[in-house]
Write a protein that holds these residues in place. Structure first.
Motif, short mmCIF file in Angstrom:
data_model
loop_
_atom_site.label_atom_id
_atom_site.label_comp_id
_atom_site.label_asym_id
_atom_site.label_seq_id
_atom_site.Cartn_x
_atom_site.Cartn_y
_atom_site.Cartn_z
N LEU A 90 -22.13 25.95 33.92
CA LEU A 90 -22.45 25.01 32.86
C LEU A 90 -21.66 25.27 31.56
CD1 LEU A 90 -24.21 22.57 33.09
CD2 LEU A 90 -26.10 23.83 32.05
N PRO A 91 -21.52 26.53 31.10
CA PRO A 91 -20.72 26.76 29.89
C PRO A 91 -19.28 26.27 30.04
CG PRO A 91 -22.08 28.67 30.33
CD PRO A 91 -22.21 27.76 31.52
N ARG A 92 -18.70 26.47 31.23
CA ARG A 92 -17.32 26.01 31.44
C ARG A 92 -17.26 24.48 31.46
NH1 ARG A 92 -14.06 28.61 36.32
NH2 ARG A 92 -14.26 30.39 34.89
N LEU A 93 -18.25 23.84 32.09
CA LEU A 93 -18.29 22.38 32.10
C LEU A 93 -18.41 21.83 30.68
CD1 LEU A 93 -20.60 21.25 35.06
CD2 LEU A 93 -18.15 20.90 34.81
N GLY A 94 -19.28 22.46 29.89
CA GLY A 94 -19.47 22.01 28.51
C GLY A 94 -18.22 22.20 27.67
N ALA A 95 -17.53 23.33 27.86
CA ALA A 95 -16.29 23.58 27.12
C ALA A 95 -15.21 22.58 27.52
CB ALA A 95 -15.81 25.00 27.38
N SER A 96 -15.12 22.29 28.83
CA SER A 96 -14.14 21.31 29.31
C SER A 96 -14.41 19.94 28.71
CB SER A 96 -14.18 21.23 30.84
OG SER A 96 -13.86 22.46 31.43
N LEU A 97 -15.69 19.58 28.67
CA LEU A 97 -16.06 18.28 28.10
C LEU A 97 -15.72 18.20 26.62
CD1 LEU A 97 -17.39 15.52 28.18
CD2 LEU A 97 -19.62 16.66 27.98
N THR A 98 -16.01 19.27 25.86
CA THR A 98 -15.71 19.29 24.44
C THR A 98 -14.21 19.18 24.19
OG1 THR A 98 -17.65 20.69 24.08
CG2 THR A 98 -16.08 20.54 22.27
N LEU A 99 -13.42 19.89 25.01
CA LEU A 99 -11.96 19.82 24.89
C LEU A 99 -11.44 18.42 25.20
CD1 LEU A 99 -10.92 23.22 26.53
CD2 LEU A 99 -10.42 22.51 24.17
N ILE A 100 -11.97 17.80 26.24
CA ILE A 100 -11.54 16.44 26.59
C ILE A 100 -11.89 15.47 25.48
CG2 ILE A 100 -11.95 14.50 28.17
CD1 ILE A 100 -12.37 16.59 30.40
N ASP A 101 -13.12 15.59 24.97
CA ASP A 101 -13.58 14.67 23.93
C ASP A 101 -12.77 14.80 22.65
OD1 ASP A 101 -15.62 12.89 22.57
OD2 ASP A 101 -15.82 14.72 21.39
N THR A 102 -12.63 16.02 22.15
CA THR A 102 -11.88 16.20 20.90
C THR A 102 -10.40 15.89 21.11
OG1 THR A 102 -11.70 18.57 21.42
CG2 THR A 102 -13.46 17.91 19.91
N GLY A 103 -9.90 16.20 22.31
CA GLY A 103 -8.50 15.91 22.60
C GLY A 103 -8.22 14.42 22.57
N ILE A 104 -9.11 13.63 23.15
CA ILE A 104 -8.88 12.18 23.16
C ILE A 104 -9.15 11.58 21.78
CG2 ILE A 104 -9.65 9.98 24.15
CD1 ILE A 104 -9.81 11.30 26.81
N ALA A 105 -10.12 12.14 21.05
CA ALA A 105 -10.34 11.66 19.68
C ALA A 105 -9.09 11.90 18.84
CB ALA A 105 -11.53 12.39 19.06
N PHE A 106 -8.54 13.11 18.95
CA PHE A 106 -7.32 13.43 18.22
C PHE A 106 -6.16 12.53 18.66
CE2 PHE A 106 -3.37 15.82 17.58
CZ PHE A 106 -3.49 16.15 16.22
N THR A 107 -6.06 12.31 19.96
CA THR A 107 -5.00 11.45 20.49
C THR A 107 -5.15 10.02 20.00
OG1 THR A 107 -4.91 12.85 22.47
CG2 THR A 107 -3.83 10.71 22.61
N ALA A 108 -6.40 9.53 19.93
CA ALA A 108 -6.64 8.18 19.42
C ALA A 108 -6.18 8.06 17.97
CB ALA A 108 -8.13 7.83 19.53
N GLY A 109 -6.36 9.14 17.20
CA GLY A 109 -5.88 9.13 15.82
C GLY A 109 -4.38 9.02 15.75
#
Length: 452
Positions: free
Chosen positions: A246-265
């Protein structure tokens, strides 16, 4: 009652959870907030809060969800054996259901805008210019029609359940979203004025980094973009296998989310300055963002128009991207009230879906009919205030009311190092002390201002 659904794979969970997180909150909300709060300084604060606050809070939701295997109301109600804690937990869960419903009510209107703007170039190319104008002119008629269409589409996916609905469509839509986003970034960065936007986005002005409004907006954006504080991630956690780390899944999700938010910017902020080259007003004389919530609708059409014949096809691609992003998030938000109604009241999923979906749609129509007075109020109430407050409650439940040994056992399930892993040892203390302190610290100046 039918057996609860479960994600079939790690990829299925990540695509569904990332789809929930990566929506208009990233592609519409994050760039808008960035442009309104000084550019790169906001980005830095947002990224810091995403990992120092949102990620541990995300783990609280995922862990409680997987341990309790229930909807948000029943899961929080069963965290503690105490009678008072049970009722408080159920109340917080109901607040999460209400908040998810409020977000979806204004979100469906925004998504309808995306769909209408996606169809407009097609209508214009076909010679139906009057229809094209109607499709891009905000008004109750257009807004209600496309809100209804989007809401029905969301309900049809949710009826399919976890694997055949949420997981199936998320794994199809997310790769399409990312592909279109990257292609558009490459094109926009080659346009005149794009480098000025890139400078605003990447070079921080640290003078405003401690502004209470910036901090609150960044925290709200971190919670909104990760779908926290409404029970979405608790529900998705309840569909995750015990074998998953679960910690790895959560970290992967946070990285994907912030990565795409940053990319959208990287797309929207440079596009603002490209639009400025074409004569569109981006900031008022007072330095405030001129377009507000309608930023992309004010900015991007002038960019597309400057592309000539190619612009129509790029516009279709962009608003298709936005519609996909909206849909992957809306299905997760509707899942919160649907799972509660279907499980708590033992109602068939199809009936629960259309009953709750129709009720939320009715409120969306009310907002559309009173747009100027209701839209901003509902959006701020749900995302700036309720999400962090309910996120605070989730942290309190996970850190203070849940038995520490049970919490550590729940988060350690599926972890190769078990309860000896450093994250498993630190997380109960962190979510108990640090997360609530951070949330309260950032909410305090605003609450103080409200009552002063």
């Amino acid at each position: 009652m039918a057996a609860r659904g479960q994600f079939s794979s790690r990829l299925g969970f990540l695509m569904a959870a990332a789809g929930s997180a990566v929506g208009l909150g990233n592609i519409w909300g994050f760039p808008t907030q960035t442009a309104s709060n000084g550019g790169a300084a906001f980005v830095l604060v947002y990224l810091a809060l995403a990992f120092l606050l949102a990620y541990p809070a995300l783990m609280a939701e995922l862990t409680i969800g997987r341990a309790k295997r229930a909807n948000v109301v029943d899961a929080l109600g069963s965290v503690s054996t105490g009678k008072t804690a049970h009722y408080v937990g159920a109340t917080v869960g109901l607040a999460g259901v209400l908040t998810a419903s409020l977000i979806l009510s204004f979100y469906a209107i925004l998504a309808g805008w995306m769909m209408s703007h996606m169809i407009e170039p097609i209508a214009t190319l076909a010679g139906a210019t009057e229809t094209g104008t109607w499709l891009t002119t905000q008004g109750p008629g257009r807004d209600i029609i496309f809100t209804i269409l989007f809401s029905i589409l969301t309900m049809l996916i949710i009826v399919g359940g976890v694997r055949d609905g949420i997981e199936k469509w998320s794994t199809r839509l997310m790769p399409s979203l990312i592909t279109i986003l990257i292609a558009l970034i490459i094109y926009v960065l080659m346009q005149p004025g794009a480098m000025d936007g890139l400078k605003l986005y990447l070079v921080p002005d640290f003078s405003g980094i401690t502004n209470p409004d910036l901090l609150l907006s960044a925290m709200g954006q971190a919670f909104f973009s990760l779908s926290l504080g409404v029970g979405t991630m608790l529900i998705y956690g309840s569909y995750v296998s015990e074998k998953e780390n679960l910690p790895r899944l959560g970290a992967s999700l946070t990285l994907i989310d912030t990565g795409i938010a940053f990319t959208a910017g990287l797309l929207i902020i440079p596009a603002m300055f490209v639009a400025q080259e074409y004569g569109t007003t981006i900031y008022s004389e007072a330095g405030e963002l001129a377009a507000g919530p309608g930023l992309i609708f004010a900015v991007l059409p002038s960019v597309f128009d400057g592309m000539g014949a190619t612009g129509s096809f790029v516009a279709i691609a962009f608003f298709l991207l936005m519609s996909i992003a909206a849909l992957t998030s809306s299905i997760s938000m509707l899942e919160v009230p649907v799972s509660f109604v279907s499980e708590h009241f033992n109602i068939e999923r199809k009936i629960a879906t259309f009953a709750t979906g129709t009720a939320i749609l009715a409120f969306s129509i009310l907002i559309a009919l009173n747009f100027d007075t209701m839209f901003g109020f509902v959006a701020d109430l749900a995302t700036v205030y309720l999400e962090p407050l309910i996120g605070l409650a989730f942290c309190i439940f996970a850190g203070w009311l849940w038995n520490r040994n049970e919490a550590m056992k729940a988060i350690a399930a599926g972890h190769p190092d078990g309860e000896s892993a450093w994250f498993v040892k630190v997380w109960p203390w962190y979510v108990k002390v640090v997360c609530p302190a951070l949330i309260i610290t950032m909410l305090f100046p605003t609450v103080q201002k409200l009552f002063s």
